[in-house]
Scaffold this active site. Sequence first.
Site, PDB file in Angstrom:
ATOM      1  N   ASP A 249      20.614  -6.877  28.880  1.00 40.24           N
ATOM      2  CA  ASP A 249      21.314  -6.791  30.176  1.00 40.24           C
ATOM      3  C   ASP A 249      22.421  -5.549  30.808  1.00 40.24           C
ATOM      4  O   ASP A 249      22.904  -6.898  30.197  1.00 40.24           O
ATOM      5  CB  ASP A 249      20.762  -7.417  31.119  1.00 40.24           C
ATOM      6  CG  ASP A 249      19.346  -7.876  31.014  1.00 40.24           C
ATOM      7  OD1 ASP A 249      18.304  -7.258  31.877  1.00 40.24           O
ATOM      8  OD2 ASP A 249      18.837  -9.443  31.224  1.00 40.24           O
TER       9      ASP A 249
ATOM     10  N   HIS B 124       0.765  -1.200  -0.107  1.00 44.00           N
ATOM     11  CA  HIS B 124      -0.120  -0.088   0.387  1.00 44.00           C
ATOM     12  C   HIS B 124       0.972   1.175   0.013  1.00 44.00           C
ATOM     13  O   HIS B 124       1.736   1.591   0.844  1.00 44.00           O
ATOM     14  CB  HIS B 124      -1.164   0.324   1.130  1.00 44.00           C
ATOM     15  CG  HIS B 124      -1.219   1.528   1.272  1.00 44.00           C
ATOM     16  ND1 HIS B 124      -1.753   2.655   1.983  1.00 44.00           N
ATOM     17  CD2 HIS B 124      -2.653   1.716   0.840  1.00 44.00           C
ATOM     18  CE1 HIS B 124      -1.800   3.336   2.633  1.00 44.00           C
ATOM     19  NE2 HIS B 124      -2.838   2.730   1.497  1.00 44.00           N
TER      20      HIS B 124
ATOM     21  N   ASP C  56      12.289  -6.714  26.784  1.00 43.87           N
ATOM     22  CA  ASP C  56      12.966  -6.250  25.233  1.00 43.87           C
ATOM     23  C   ASP C  56      13.276  -7.427  24.533  1.00 43.87           C
ATOM     24  O   ASP C  56      12.868  -8.577  24.241  1.00 43.87           O
ATOM     25  CB  ASP C  56      14.878  -6.680  25.309  1.00 43.87           C
ATOM     26  CG  ASP C  56      15.626  -5.125  26.268  1.00 43.87           C
ATOM     27  OD1 ASP C  56      13.788  -4.235  26.326  1.00 43.87           O
ATOM     28  OD2 ASP C  56      16.204  -5.851  27.682  1.00 43.87           O
TER      29      ASP C  56
ATOM     30  N   HIS D 238       1.287  10.994  -2.781  1.00 41.14           N
ATOM     31  CA  HIS D 238       0.272  10.693  -1.518  1.00 41.14           C
ATOM     32  C   HIS D 238      -0.664  12.578  -1.459  1.00 41.14           C
ATOM     33  O   HIS D 238      -0.023  13.179  -0.690  1.00 41.14           O
ATOM     34  CB  HIS D 238       0.763  10.069  -0.064  1.00 41.14           C
ATOM     35  CG  HIS D 238      -0.602   9.702   0.604  1.00 41.14           C
ATOM     36  ND1 HIS D 238      -1.564   9.536  -0.134  1.00 41.14           N
ATOM     37  CD2 HIS D 238      -0.627   9.686   2.202  1.00 41.14           C
ATOM     38  CE1 HIS D 238      -2.273   8.930   0.807  1.00 41.14           C
ATOM     39  NE2 HIS D 238      -1.429   8.963   2.146  1.00 41.14           N
TER      40      HIS D 238
ATOM     41  N   ASP E  47      12.899  -8.826  31.586  1.00 39.68           N
ATOM     42  CA  ASP E  47      12.849  -7.437  32.442  1.00 39.68           C
ATOM     43  C   ASP E  47      12.131  -6.990  33.378  1.00 39.68           C
ATOM     44  O   ASP E  47      10.527  -6.676  33.617  1.00 39.68           O
ATOM     45  CB  ASP E  47      13.257  -5.888  31.772  1.00 39.68           C
ATOM     46  CG  ASP E  47      14.657  -5.965  31.124  1.00 39.68           C
ATOM     47  OD1 ASP E  47      15.371  -6.569  31.528  1.00 39.68           O
ATOM     48  OD2 ASP E  47      14.329  -5.379  29.677  1.00 39.68           O
TER      49      ASP E  47
ATOM     50  N   ASP F 200      13.503 -10.808  26.398  1.00 39.39           N
ATOM     51  CA  ASP F 200      14.078 -10.890  27.529  1.00 39.39           C
ATOM     52  C   ASP F 200      13.077 -10.250  28.800  1.00 39.39           C
ATOM     53  O   ASP F 200      12.779  -8.673  28.317  1.00 39.39           O
ATOM     54  CB  ASP F 200      15.495 -10.457  27.419  1.00 39.39           C
ATOM     55  CG  ASP F 200      16.291  -9.297  28.574  1.00 39.39           C
ATOM     56  OD1 ASP F 200      16.259 -10.774  29.459  1.00 39.39           O
ATOM     57  OD2 ASP F 200      16.226  -8.463  29.153  1.00 39.39           O
TER      58      ASP F 200
ATOM     59  N   ASP G   6      17.306 -13.032  29.793  1.00 39.96           N
ATOM     60  CA  ASP G   6      15.834 -13.670  30.969  1.00 39.96           C
ATOM     61  C   ASP G   6      15.054 -13.902  30.301  1.00 39.96           C
ATOM     62  O   ASP G   6      14.205 -13.250  29.821  1.00 39.96           O
ATOM     63  CB  ASP G   6      15.464 -13.571  31.842  1.00 39.96           C
ATOM     64  CG  ASP G   6      16.650 -12.403  33.140  1.00 39.96           C
ATOM     65  OD1 ASP G   6      18.106 -14.062  33.943  1.00 39.96           O
ATOM     66  OD2 ASP G   6      17.029 -11.729  34.062  1.00 39.96           O
TER      67      ASP G   6
END
Length: 564
Positions: free
Chosen positions: A450, A121, A517, A167, A511, A509, A456
Amino acid sequence: MSESFKVCFCCSRSFKEKTRQPPVSIKRLFEAYSRNGKMSFDELLRFVGEVQGERHAGLDYVQDIFHSVKHHNVFHHHGLVHLNAFYRYLFSDTNSPLPMSGQVHHDMKAPLSHYFVYTGHNSYLTGNQVNSRSSVEPIVQALRKGVKVIELDLWPNPSGNAAEVRHGRTLTSHEDLQKCLTAIKDNAFHVSDYPVIITLEDHLPPKLQAQVAKMLTKTYRGMLFRRVSESFKHFPSPEELKGKILISTKPPKEYLESKTVHTTRTPTVKETSWNRVANKILEEYKDMESEAVGYRDLIAIHAANCKDPSKDCLSDDPEKPIRVSMDEQWLDTMVRTRGTDLVRFTQRNLVRIYPKGTRVDSSNYDPHVGWTHGAQMVAFNMQGHGKQLWIMQGMFRGNGGCGYVKKPRILLDEHTLFDPCKRFPIKTTLKVKIYTGEGWDLDFHHTHFDQYSPPDFFVKIGIAGVPRDTVSYRTETAVDQWFPIWGNDEFLFQLSVPELALLWFKVQDYDNDTQNDFAGQTCLPLPELKSGVRAVRLHDRTGKAYKNTRLLVSFALDPPYTFR
């Protein structure tokens, strides 16, 4: 060995560095198909047949596996494989959950209306819909990703003597039309030879339409597909249209008017000054009509808008299939009031859906609303990002990524029309296990997630499809691990319309104090999904594949389901 993270100028935290160790479940799988810690050619062949579902695999297939991992120097002598080599094979591109890219395996000889087509588009915009820059760059990028429908908005330039791409009624910049046409020509068939469709949003007077017709003819020459007849029952097939560029837009008003208004000059009337004026106007009108016909002859797919509630835009002319455009809001109205009529209409005609005007940030909508009603061209802002675009990218990873995906039979059955609002019985259950993942340590800086510890990771997983099938889960969090190993939880997805389902993954991850993240995503079309333990390659927010980051996942359909 340990990994250190600096906390302040005098302190640091150390973590025992974890290595790529196969999870216990993978070790057990290897033990079941090996003897004394070694796997032979025959045992590997038995594994790929029984576990991976590669029933037709032979020794050549196993030989390819050996070649794919031999650079890791993880073989025993005499060609036997030990655990680490087996583990590298599971994580290799050879072990993809989808057929190899570039391998077109759908029937490509059906009419064009029988396919979903990768559609853009406002393909020339680099950012938002209000004041971003227009350029050929997003056109090139889209075509090189497999997009097969490019949209150009044509307006007169400030002098009124040429057409430009922009546009309209916004602060976005303009781009040169010839540059856009050339960019399409140079990149149209980079991914596959199947046709590219240019949808023109035309705001031009007849003189400029004639100018554009000349530009199209000169730029594309033999690549330009021209219809040989006004009447035809079906569109040509993608196979017939290989290497062709098709123009789709509304026929010029002057041409349409000329079909209903026929004005002739009477030579016996004495020419007065008024007659001379009238005849001049008539000649100008004939010139406009001639220009309109020249422009019209280049239009391979006639288009119409679905904006007027008083008109039946789903009226099906058996001698002339067309393309109808509607925005996502009008689609919602159609779905509520005429859902099965829309499915019937898309069996012969093309329907293009585009974002509503309030999406000024170039965001996107749920593509499944269009797909489940047979809409072939679900137009997206390719310069955006987010879950909906990831689903779009996932759909067109199907069929070798060629830009065309054959619609399932349920959408093409003329006798039993598919009703997406109907509640269908469960046909099969998809069973998914996420074992582990790797590659983040190579694709990201060690403090990316981190500042003071390893990441994690957890995984969100879900189905995008008809409402009944849409569900999501998440794994537990693997704390302080670059090579996370998750539990043996099995995620179950009951599917009533598996033909239209896609499976998505998103890794994050965790947090505790801030937003989680992003750590990768992907989306896979269920009809293409291979069974067994597979290496699922992850992508960044824009859809670009990471070089190393993958998940190791097992897939199974119970009962087995045959997609047609």
